[in-house]
Scaffold this motif. Structure first.
Motif, PDB file in Angstrom:
ATOM      1  N   UNK A  28      39.176  41.811  50.265  1.00  0.00           N
ATOM      2  CA  UNK A  28      38.991  43.128  50.858  1.00  0.00           C
ATOM      3  C   UNK A  28      38.529  44.163  49.830  1.00  0.00           C
ATOM      4  N   UNK A  29      38.673  43.857  48.542  1.00  0.00           N
ATOM      5  CA  UNK A  29      38.286  44.787  47.480  1.00  0.00           C
ATOM      6  C   UNK A  29      36.796  44.670  47.196  1.00  0.00           C
ATOM      7  N   UNK A  30      36.178  45.772  46.746  1.00  0.00           N
ATOM      8  CA  UNK A  30      34.762  45.688  46.387  1.00  0.00           C
ATOM      9  C   UNK A  30      34.578  44.724  45.209  1.00  0.00           C
ATOM     10  N   UNK A  31      33.464  44.004  45.162  1.00  0.00           N
ATOM     11  CA  UNK A  31      33.246  42.998  44.109  1.00  0.00           C
ATOM     12  C   UNK A  31      33.320  43.582  42.700  1.00  0.00           C
ATOM     13  N   UNK A  32      32.816  44.803  42.480  1.00  0.00           N
ATOM     14  CA  UNK A  32      32.844  45.376  41.139  1.00  0.00           C
ATOM     15  C   UNK A  32      34.268  45.594  40.650  1.00  0.00           C
ATOM     16  N   UNK A  33      35.189  45.946  41.604  1.00  0.00           N
ATOM     17  CA  UNK A  33      36.581  46.161  41.235  1.00  0.00           C
ATOM     18  C   UNK A  33      37.267  44.835  40.893  1.00  0.00           C
ATOM     19  N   UNK A  34      36.996  43.810  41.694  1.00  0.00           N
ATOM     20  CA  UNK A  34      37.574  42.485  41.436  1.00  0.00           C
ATOM     21  C   UNK A  34      37.130  41.995  40.063  1.00  0.00           C
ATOM     22  N   UNK A  35      35.819  42.128  39.776  1.00  0.00           N
ATOM     23  CA  UNK A  35      35.298  41.690  38.493  1.00  0.00           C
ATOM     24  C   UNK A  35      35.937  42.494  37.351  1.00  0.00           C
ATOM     25  N   UNK A  36      36.097  43.798  37.562  1.00  0.00           N
ATOM     26  CA  UNK A  36      36.710  44.646  36.534  1.00  0.00           C
ATOM     27  C   UNK A  36      38.156  44.268  36.255  1.00  0.00           C
ATOM     28  N   UNK A  37      38.894  44.003  37.344  1.00  0.00           N
ATOM     29  CA  UNK A  37      40.294  43.614  37.158  1.00  0.00           C
ATOM     30  C   UNK A  37      40.404  42.267  36.458  1.00  0.00           C
ATOM     31  N   UNK A  38      39.637  41.303  36.901  1.00  0.00           N
ATOM     32  CA  UNK A  38      39.683  39.977  36.281  1.00  0.00           C
ATOM     33  C   UNK A  38      39.156  40.030  34.854  1.00  0.00           C
ATOM     34  N   UNK A  39      38.032  40.734  34.657  1.00  0.00           N
ATOM     35  CA  UNK A  39      37.448  40.847  33.319  1.00  0.00           C
ATOM     36  C   UNK A  39      38.374  41.569  32.371  1.00  0.00           C
ATOM     37  N   UNK A  40      39.049  42.630  32.865  1.00  0.00           N
ATOM     38  CA  UNK A  40      39.991  43.370  32.033  1.00  0.00           C
ATOM     39  C   UNK A  40      41.179  42.517  31.639  1.00  0.00           C
ATOM     40  N   UNK A  41      41.659  41.711  32.574  1.00  0.00           N
ATOM     41  CA  UNK A  41      42.772  40.810  32.275  1.00  0.00           C
ATOM     42  C   UNK A  41      42.394  39.784  31.233  1.00  0.00           C
ATOM     43  N   UNK A  42      41.194  39.222  31.377  1.00  0.00           N
ATOM     44  CA  UNK A  42      40.717  38.232  30.410  1.00  0.00           C
ATOM     45  C   UNK A  42      40.551  38.883  29.039  1.00  0.00           C
ATOM     46  N   UNK A  51      42.941  29.566  43.375  1.00  0.00           N
ATOM     47  CA  UNK A  51      42.499  30.285  44.554  1.00  0.00           C
ATOM     48  C   UNK A  51      43.121  31.684  44.554  1.00  0.00           C
ATOM     49  N   UNK A  52      42.305  32.695  44.836  1.00  0.00           N
ATOM     50  CA  UNK A  52      42.768  34.081  44.849  1.00  0.00           C
ATOM     51  C   UNK A  52      43.416  34.418  46.184  1.00  0.00           C
ATOM     52  N   UNK A  53      44.366  35.338  46.198  1.00  0.00           N
ATOM     53  CA  UNK A  53      44.976  35.753  47.474  1.00  0.00           C
ATOM     54  C   UNK A  53      43.917  36.368  48.398  1.00  0.00           C
ATOM     55  N   UNK A  54      44.202  36.360  49.692  1.00  0.00           N
ATOM     56  CA  UNK A  54      43.245  36.826  50.698  1.00  0.00           C
ATOM     57  C   UNK A  54      42.925  38.312  50.572  1.00  0.00           C
ATOM     58  N   UNK A  55      43.903  39.108  50.156  1.00  0.00           N
ATOM     59  CA  UNK A  55      43.685  40.562  50.070  1.00  0.00           C
ATOM     60  C   UNK A  55      42.627  40.916  49.037  1.00  0.00           C
ATOM     61  N   UNK A  56      42.378  39.992  48.062  1.00  0.00           N
ATOM     62  CA  UNK A  56      41.377  40.268  47.037  1.00  0.00           C
ATOM     63  C   UNK A  56      39.990  40.371  47.652  1.00  0.00           C
TER      64      UNK A  56
END
Length: 200
Positions: A8-22, A1-6
């Motif tokens: 609040x971020x735009x979906x494209x940024x969340x995907x970019x951060x997660x995709x970049x980490x992967x 489960x992701x923290x609640x503050x995530x």
């Protein structure tokens, strides 16, 4: 489960951060597996140019001055030592671990610290060392000047001129081109010294 503050971020940024980490984890895994399957060739000890080159040259001169035959980069007891005196069964090394291992194995070993004056080596050797004449400052050779002369460049030479002279000379002294290991080592030492004292 992701923290609640995530959320609040735009979906494209969340995907970019997660995709970049992967992607980073996958890339690191590829390099790790590649490094295990195709390891780099170890750097040969004799080919390295480092601060010990000048120290080695001083010890070489000293051993020649006292007419003591020696072998360089000699393997004994599973350790490679910088100098070995075959007639005396004495090893000289810069490596403290090799010193202790060889001493435990029964080989008389001298640890040559970098700050030790080369003339102090005679007091550590287990045999009578002939007195080498004390030379005056005017008789003493200048290792920096000798290095430039060995490369065939005059002082002040630039780093580029020193490098070019080294590249020209290495073609004739490299063991793969008919030269000897000793000549190649001497050229490497001259290059290291001259490069260190070249003008910018």
């Amino acid at each position: 489960m992701l923290p609640e503050w995530v959320s609040l971020l735009p979906p494209w940024l969340v995907f970019g951060l997660l995709g970049g980490g992967v992607a980073s984890v996958i890339a690191a895994g590829v390099f790790l597996v590649g490094g295990r399957l195709f390891p780099d060739e170890p750097t040969p000890r004799a080919g390295r140019i480092d601060g010990s080159a000048r120290r080695r040259a001083e010890i070489q001169r000293y051993l020649r001055d006292i007419d003591e035959p020696f072998a360089e980069d000699y393997e004994i007891g599973g350790e490679t030592v910088e100098f070995y005196l075959p007639q005396r069964d004495v090893a000289l090394t810069f490596d403290a671990q090799a010193y202790f291992r060889l001493e435990r194995a029964g080989t008389y070993t001298v640890l040559c610290e970098h700050e030790m004056p080369v003339r102090a080596l005679g007091r550590r050797l287990p045999f009578e060392v002939p007195t080498v004449g004390v030379e005056s400052a005017s008789d003493r050779s200048n290792p920096v000047q000798d290095a430039f002369e060995h490369l065939g460049v005059s002082r002040p030479a630039t780093v580029e001129e020193v490098r070019d002279a080294y590249r020209d000379r290495v073609l004739s002294v490299h063991p793969d081109h008919g030269g000897s290991e000793a000549e190649f080592k001497r050229l490497q030492e001259a290059y290291a010294t001259a490069r260190e004292h070249a003008s910018d």
